[in-house]
Design an enzyme around this catalytic site. Sequence first.
Site, PDB file in Angstrom:
ATOM      1  N   ASP A 190      -8.524   7.136   9.776  1.00 42.83           N
ATOM      2  CA  ASP A 190      -9.559   6.201   9.337  1.00 42.83           C
ATOM      3  C   ASP A 190      -9.664   5.033  10.305  1.00 42.83           C
ATOM      4  O   ASP A 190     -10.589   4.237  10.211  1.00 42.83           O
ATOM      5  CB  ASP A 190      -9.222   5.685   7.931  1.00 42.83           C
ATOM      6  CG  ASP A 190     -10.306   4.802   7.354  1.00 42.83           C
ATOM      7  OD1 ASP A 190     -11.489   5.194   7.428  1.00 42.83           O
ATOM      8  OD2 ASP A 190      -9.980   3.712   6.840  1.00 42.83           O
ATOM      9  N   HIS A 197     -13.250   3.764   9.345  1.00 41.22           N
ATOM     10  CA  HIS A 197     -12.524   2.613   8.792  1.00 41.22           C
ATOM     11  C   HIS A 197     -13.024   2.281   7.383  1.00 41.22           C
ATOM     12  O   HIS A 197     -13.452   1.163   7.087  1.00 41.22           O
ATOM     13  CB  HIS A 197     -12.669   1.393   9.705  1.00 41.22           C
ATOM     14  CG  HIS A 197     -11.500   0.441   9.587  1.00 41.22           C
ATOM     15  ND1 HIS A 197     -11.020  -0.277  10.649  1.00 41.22           N
ATOM     16  CD2 HIS A 197     -10.719   0.089   8.531  1.00 41.22           C
ATOM     17  CE1 HIS A 197     -10.002  -1.035  10.258  1.00 41.22           C
ATOM     18  NE2 HIS A 197      -9.802  -0.817   8.981  1.00 41.22           N
ATOM     19  N   LEU A 198     -12.901   3.281   6.498  1.00 38.62           N
ATOM     20  CA  LEU A 198     -13.391   3.150   5.128  1.00 38.62           C
ATOM     21  C   LEU A 198     -12.299   2.781   4.134  1.00 38.62           C
ATOM     22  O   LEU A 198     -12.568   2.725   2.934  1.00 38.62           O
ATOM     23  CB  LEU A 198     -14.028   4.482   4.677  1.00 38.62           C
ATOM     24  CG  LEU A 198     -15.246   4.965   5.462  1.00 38.62           C
ATOM     25  CD1 LEU A 198     -15.737   6.296   4.890  1.00 38.62           C
ATOM     26  CD2 LEU A 198     -16.359   3.933   5.415  1.00 38.62           C
ATOM     27  N   GLY A 199     -11.081   2.518   4.615  1.00 35.89           N
ATOM     28  CA  GLY A 199      -9.965   2.285   3.704  1.00 35.89           C
ATOM     29  C   GLY A 199     -10.251   1.272   2.626  1.00 35.89           C
ATOM     30  O   GLY A 199      -9.848   1.441   1.473  1.00 35.89           O
ATOM     31  N   ALA A 200     -10.946   0.202   2.985  1.00 33.37           N
ATOM     32  CA  ALA A 200     -11.224  -0.865   2.007  1.00 33.37           C
ATOM     33  C   ALA A 200     -12.658  -0.820   1.502  1.00 33.37           C
ATOM     34  O   ALA A 200     -13.098  -1.766   0.833  1.00 33.37           O
ATOM     35  CB  ALA A 200     -10.933  -2.225   2.641  1.00 33.37           C
ATOM     36  N   GLU A 250     -12.430   0.351  18.202  1.00 35.96           N
ATOM     37  CA  GLU A 250     -13.433   0.456  17.149  1.00 35.96           C
ATOM     38  C   GLU A 250     -14.602  -0.473  17.463  1.00 35.96           C
ATOM     39  O   GLU A 250     -14.399  -1.558  18.003  1.00 35.96           O
ATOM     40  CB  GLU A 250     -12.817   0.099  15.789  1.00 35.96           C
ATOM     41  CG  GLU A 250     -11.769   1.087  15.321  1.00 35.96           C
ATOM     42  CD  GLU A 250     -11.241   0.794  13.923  1.00 35.96           C
ATOM     43  OE1 GLU A 250     -11.734  -0.168  13.295  1.00 35.96           O
ATOM     44  OE2 GLU A 250     -10.346   1.515  13.459  1.00 35.96           O
ATOM     45  N   ASP A 265      11.257   2.327   6.505  1.00 34.72           N
ATOM     46  CA  ASP A 265      10.797   0.943   6.495  1.00 34.72           C
ATOM     47  C   ASP A 265      12.028   0.061   6.666  1.00 34.72           C
ATOM     48  O   ASP A 265      12.905   0.058   5.800  1.00 34.72           O
ATOM     49  CB  ASP A 265      10.082   0.611   5.180  1.00 34.72           C
ATOM     50  CG  ASP A 265       9.422  -0.765   5.193  1.00 34.72           C
ATOM     51  OD1 ASP A 265       9.988  -1.686   5.810  1.00 34.72           O
ATOM     52  OD2 ASP A 265       8.346  -0.918   4.577  1.00 34.72           O
ATOM     53  N   ILE A 271       0.836  -1.207   0.000  1.00 32.05           N
ATOM     54  CA  ILE A 271       0.000   0.000   0.000  1.00 32.05           C
ATOM     55  C   ILE A 271       0.866   1.251   0.000  1.00 32.05           C
ATOM     56  O   ILE A 271       0.611   2.208  -0.743  1.00 32.05           O
ATOM     57  CB  ILE A 271      -0.957  -0.007   1.208  1.00 32.05           C
ATOM     58  CG1 ILE A 271      -1.944  -1.177   1.084  1.00 32.05           C
ATOM     59  CG2 ILE A 271      -1.709   1.317   1.312  1.00 32.05           C
ATOM     60  CD1 ILE A 271      -2.831  -1.365   2.289  1.00 32.05           C
ATOM     61  N   CYS A 314      -4.383   5.368   7.713  1.00 30.63           N
ATOM     62  CA  CYS A 314      -5.397   4.456   7.184  1.00 30.63           C
ATOM     63  C   CYS A 314      -4.962   2.998   7.390  1.00 30.63           C
ATOM     64  O   CYS A 314      -5.477   2.094   6.717  1.00 30.63           O
ATOM     65  CB  CYS A 314      -5.624   4.695   5.694  1.00 30.63           C
ATOM     66  SG  CYS A 314      -6.376   6.272   5.306  1.00 30.63           S
TER      67      CYS A 314
END
Length: 526
Positions: free
Chosen positions: A255, A278-281, A260, A170, A151, A229
């Site tokens: 997000d 939590h709309l990422g997907a 939750e 990373d 991502i 996100c």
Amino acid sequence: MPKVLISDQMSPKAAEIFRARGVEVDEITGLSKDELIKIIGNYDGLAIRSSTKATKEIIAAATNLKVIGRAGIGVDNVDIPAASAAGVVVMNTPFGNSITTAEHAIALMFALARQLPEADASTQAGKWEKNRFMGVELTAKTLGLIGAGNIGSIVADRALGLRMKVIAYDPFLTAERAATLGIEKVTLDELLARAEFITLHTPLTDSTRNILSAENLAKTKPGVRIINCARGGLIDEAALKAGLDSGHIGGAALDVFVTEPAKESPLFGTPNFVSTPHLGASTDEAQVNVAIQVAEQMADFLLTGGVTNALNVPSLSADEAPRLRPYMALAEKLGSLIGQLVTDGMTGVTVEVEGAAAELNIKPITAAVLAGLMRPHSDTVNMVNAPYLARERNIEIAEVRHERETDYHTLVRVTVRTPDGERSVAGTLFAGREPRLVEIVGISIEAELKGAMLFVVNEDKPGFIGRIGTTLGEAGVNIGTFHLGRRDAGSEAVLLLSVDGAIPDPLLAAVCGLPGVKTVKGLMFA
């Protein structure tokens, strides 16, 4: 026919794929924990999204379960250690919603840059506060990625298209990969000091929990805007609130939250804060994609043994599975043999592959060795939980590939370490598919490992074969096959013979009492 339960709302495409592939499927959603426990024992597979919690209790009740498939990336709702201990493969679908999640992060970045939610609310309230909402351009700004995996790399690509400068922290990002992506690899402190926008794209682990802590948020550039996100818990929400209130943080968009569904939060109502549930997907395309992907992966595993995107077992594609299956059968038999010869005190295992075997995916071969090796310690051991059982016993695992030429077209060697030294066995495939033992404790011998067998180490002296044959014959034991090997004439020799049934302990003791016998062991192979 394998049977799968879909226990969460999912695109109908998933059930269609299961049925088309020859997998029986039930769609029963909204089950309570107790209701799921009552029926889960009937299924070979469990397909879930985020609502079903695959807890230790549910996994314990799933006596036939072989695979859990999560339609999505996060597996916070699956007890992976419990699944591993039970020999259940856990899969997710990391690519089905990658674009959707990356686009949502970009959307939130735009929302922060131009204060879109506040401007929308103000305008629809009948105000015209044009001078109040002074935004910033994204062009030429520095975007810091915490996590540059699937991502994160998509976000980087989109940000570069917006003419942003992208830096990334990373630990697994190589310099070569960073150059390919067109981004700069930096330390976390460098990112915090330089980034004007920060987006997070990393799983929640012990090492990433609160990666944006109060201490690290204080290191950020004044006016930084932060977008998450990925997973709740990556940011200290109280520290984020304090940073927004003080003005050090110019804006934040979440997000995901620690708890939750987030029905309340001290962040709600804070100026320059944007939130989504939590709309990422949550796009039509993503939900279809992950449903298709999880169904295909689970069907592949249940029907062919293919393992894709598994979190607790080596991946094995449906194309690889037929080619690797004979090697895995050989590896399991070798592991079983040495596991029966060395019953305790094992400190390490080394798996070596040569010839054609060296060109293959070694991870499933090692898992098969461990499954055979650990079988004496567990009735339900398989390739999933064998590495788990080995780790429990502090057994170190090593893998070695050899490109050297060998006497065989292909060879697998298994060596175990004990306080008393090392023992090894080696095998090959006849006709590319028939497992054969070719070496045991350094002595060449050719044998098929099958059914009940007797292993003997003895002094290479005349008359021994006659004595052991007579001893077994007088006990009514029928010999199927007879395999011999020795180091040198008159030195140590090994005997491996197959018999029609397990040899009782008194007969093993009688064989052990024969002149010249050093070791006797009854063996059993599936």
